[in-house]
Design an enzyme around this catalytic site. Structure first.
Site, PDB file in Angstrom:
ATOM      1  N   CYS A 192      16.711 -10.536  30.312  1.00  0.00           N
ATOM      2  CA  CYS A 192      17.680  -9.663  30.989  1.00  0.00           C
ATOM      3  C   CYS A 192      17.332  -9.725  32.470  1.00  0.00           C
ATOM      4  CB  CYS A 192      17.611  -8.249  30.448  1.00  0.00           C
ATOM      5  SG  CYS A 192      17.746  -8.140  28.641  1.00  0.00           S
ATOM      6  N   ALA A 193      17.761 -10.779  33.139  1.00  0.00           N
ATOM      7  CA  ALA A 193      17.094 -11.231  34.356  1.00  0.00           C
ATOM      8  C   ALA A 193      17.524 -10.557  35.653  1.00  0.00           C
ATOM      9  CB  ALA A 193      17.275 -12.744  34.502  1.00  0.00           C
ATOM     10  N   ALA A 194      18.814 -10.263  35.839  1.00  0.00           N
ATOM     11  CA  ALA A 194      19.272  -9.747  37.128  1.00  0.00           C
ATOM     12  C   ALA A 194      18.558  -8.427  37.435  1.00  0.00           C
ATOM     13  CB  ALA A 194      20.782  -9.551  37.105  1.00  0.00           C
ATOM     14  N   GLY A 196      16.667 -10.353  39.567  1.00  0.00           N
ATOM     15  CA  GLY A 196      15.970 -11.613  39.765  1.00  0.00           C
ATOM     16  C   GLY A 196      14.589 -11.551  40.384  1.00  0.00           C
ATOM     17  N   ASN A 197      14.108 -10.371  40.752  1.00  0.00           N
ATOM     18  CA  ASN A 197      12.765 -10.295  41.353  1.00  0.00           C
ATOM     19  C   ASN A 197      11.692 -10.795  40.395  1.00  0.00           C
ATOM     20  OD1 ASN A 197      13.573  -9.343  43.825  1.00  0.00           O
ATOM     21  ND2 ASN A 197      13.274  -7.194  43.324  1.00  0.00           N
ATOM     22  N   ARG A 221      26.484 -10.448  39.198  1.00  0.00           N
ATOM     23  CA  ARG A 221      25.043 -10.225  39.312  1.00  0.00           C
ATOM     24  C   ARG A 221      24.302 -11.558  39.267  1.00  0.00           C
ATOM     25  NH1 ARG A 221      22.564  -5.302  37.796  1.00  0.00           N
ATOM     26  NH2 ARG A 221      21.219  -6.338  36.299  1.00  0.00           N
ATOM     27  N   ASP A 263      12.937  -7.322  29.640  1.00  0.00           N
ATOM     28  CA  ASP A 263      13.065  -6.064  30.375  1.00  0.00           C
ATOM     29  C   ASP A 263      14.492  -5.553  30.147  1.00  0.00           C
ATOM     30  OD1 ASP A 263      11.791  -4.230  32.409  1.00  0.00           O
ATOM     31  OD2 ASP A 263      13.618  -4.756  33.488  1.00  0.00           O
ATOM     32  N   CYS A 315      11.780   0.536  32.675  1.00  0.00           N
ATOM     33  CA  CYS A 315      11.523   1.502  33.752  1.00  0.00           C
ATOM     34  C   CYS A 315      11.865   2.896  33.231  1.00  0.00           C
ATOM     35  CB  CYS A 315      12.306   1.159  35.017  1.00  0.00           C
ATOM     36  SG  CYS A 315      14.086   0.985  34.793  1.00  0.00           S
TER      37      CYS A 315
END
Length: 412
Positions: A192-194, A196-197, A221, A263, A315
């Site tokens: 669930c990449a965006a 992208g950090n 995104r 994530d 988070c």
């Protein structure tokens, strides 16, 4: 410009018929609402300014409803509870991750010293970070490529940021890639990449050797993420607009995937800079729905045949999205996967809700001076009754800026 990028995403969502409340709250847009409605005015132009003006009535109506819910009469009073409800927000330092694809820690330290900042060396404790003020900065005590500045230090217009040499990323958000620590040449999935950090961090750890498969369901995104990754010098990646749950683990393309960073969407309850609101505490039904999705995503990730290590992170502060998800999926898996006792030096551990929950990591503004986060490291095979200890990062000498030959591009 990051603020206006977030605003652009909200306005695009409004154009597609999205709900204003969800779009605003999920993107940090209240800050822009303040900028638009409290007298500063929009500094951007073109299409975004036109869209903001077009939706001004809806924004003003939502602001009025928010004031009623918060029982305040003025816009200024509306901002005050944000600081009171999230006392940690003003205490979290500015974390700066050095992008080692483009530069090195020593060169970045040199650069900031030339800009008038005082380098105090490597922090010895969290209290050292808490004491930072003015134009002073430290090397983080846990992560070797993370610099720490006083809270609210702004680098969005700094040359190092605009050129991709540094990434503005909270320390807790840096931990998942650090814990996954894929070897150079590995094939890795960022599920669930965006935005992208974490993807760029994985690429730096891989040294652009290997392959990263990054997924997100939103086209815009992904486009923004692609721009960010290119700016950061990431080359070894493939982006796909796809729900990770629909990715076929048996696809030959993923036959060499040994590491996954998962994530998934969560309540975001650990994000201390969010505007307080009634919806800040998700209902039991909402948490149940999120946890159901998270369990499915984790189970799906563990079905990739070559997988050896996975980091699950959120988070969120809620047990339902964290320890409960990990425990439930581990029970489904039997002895196929086990928890790793990751990063023993990290002070905050998982809630004691099942025997090996202490292997998990937690982060919070009060205890670790970061956003609220949860992380668990799972590895294939072994005795679940005796979780393996993941070795801590090797102790490295503190960077000492000195003249030498440099292979990477240096920003002057």
């Amino acid at each position: 410009m990051a603020l206006y990028s977030a605003a652009a995403a909200v306005l695009e969502g409004l154009e597609r018929g999205g709900g204003l409340r969800d779009l605003v709250y999920n993107s940090g847009f209240p800050v822009l609402v303040y900028d638009l409605l409290f007298g500063k005015g929009l500094k951007c132009g073109g299409r975004w300014k036109a869209l903001a003006r077009r939706h001004r009535a809806r924004l003003e109506a939502e602001l009025a409803r928010l004031k009623v819910r918060q029982k305040v009469s003025s816009n200024e009073e509306l901002l005050a509870p944000a600081q009171a409800a999230s006392p940690g927000a003003s205490q979290v330092p500015r974390y700066v991750r050095v992008n080692t694809l483009k530069t090195c820690v020593e060169d970045v330290i040199d650069f900031f010293k030339r800009q008038g900042y005082s380098y105090l060396g490597k922090a010895a404790s969290v209290e050292d970070l808490r004491a930072l003020s003015g134009k002073k900065f430290l090397l983080d005590l846990h992560l070797p490529e993370l610099l720490v500045f006083p809270p609210q230090t702004d680098f969005h217009d700094n040359l190092l940021y605009t050129s991709g040499h540094i990434i503005l990323q909270d320390k807790a958000s840096c931990l998942p890639a650090f814990l996954l620590s894929p070897a150079a040449g590995s094939h890795v999935i960022d599920a669930c990449a965006a935005p992208g950090n974490k993807t760029s961090h994985l690429a730096a750890i891989l040294k652009n050797k290997g392959q990263i498969f990054a997924f997100d369901v939103d086209t815009k995104r992904l486009a923004t993420m692609n721009t960010m990754l290119m700016r950061a010098g990431v080359t070894s990646f493939q982006l796909a607009q796809q729900d990770f749950l629909t990715v076929d683990p048996r696809d030959p393309k993923y036959s060499k995937v040994t590491c996954i960073l998962l994530d998934p969407s969560c309540s975001g309850s650990g994000m201390v800079n969010r505007l307080p609101r009634e919806e800040a505490a998700p209902s039991a039904q909402r948490l149940q729905a999120l946890a159901g999705f998270q369990r499915k995503a984790l189970s799906h990730a563990l079905s990739f045949p070559a997988l050896q290590r996975l980091v699950y992170s959120t988070c969120s502060l809620h047990q339902e999205e964290n320890e409960d998800v990990v425990h439930a999926v581990l029970q489904e898996q039997g002895s196929a996967f086990r928890l790793v006792n990751a990063f023993p030096a990290w002070p905050c551990r998982g809630l004691a809700t099942f025997p090996s929950a202490g292997c998990c990591l937690r982060a919070s503004p009060a205890d670790t001076l970061t956003q609220g986060f949860f992380m668990a490291v799972l590895e294939r095979g072994g005795d679940t009754a005796a979780p393996r200890v993941l070795p801590a990062a090797e102790e490295e000498p503190e960077p000492q800026p000195a003249p030498r030959k440099r292979k990477k591009q240096r920003v002057k």
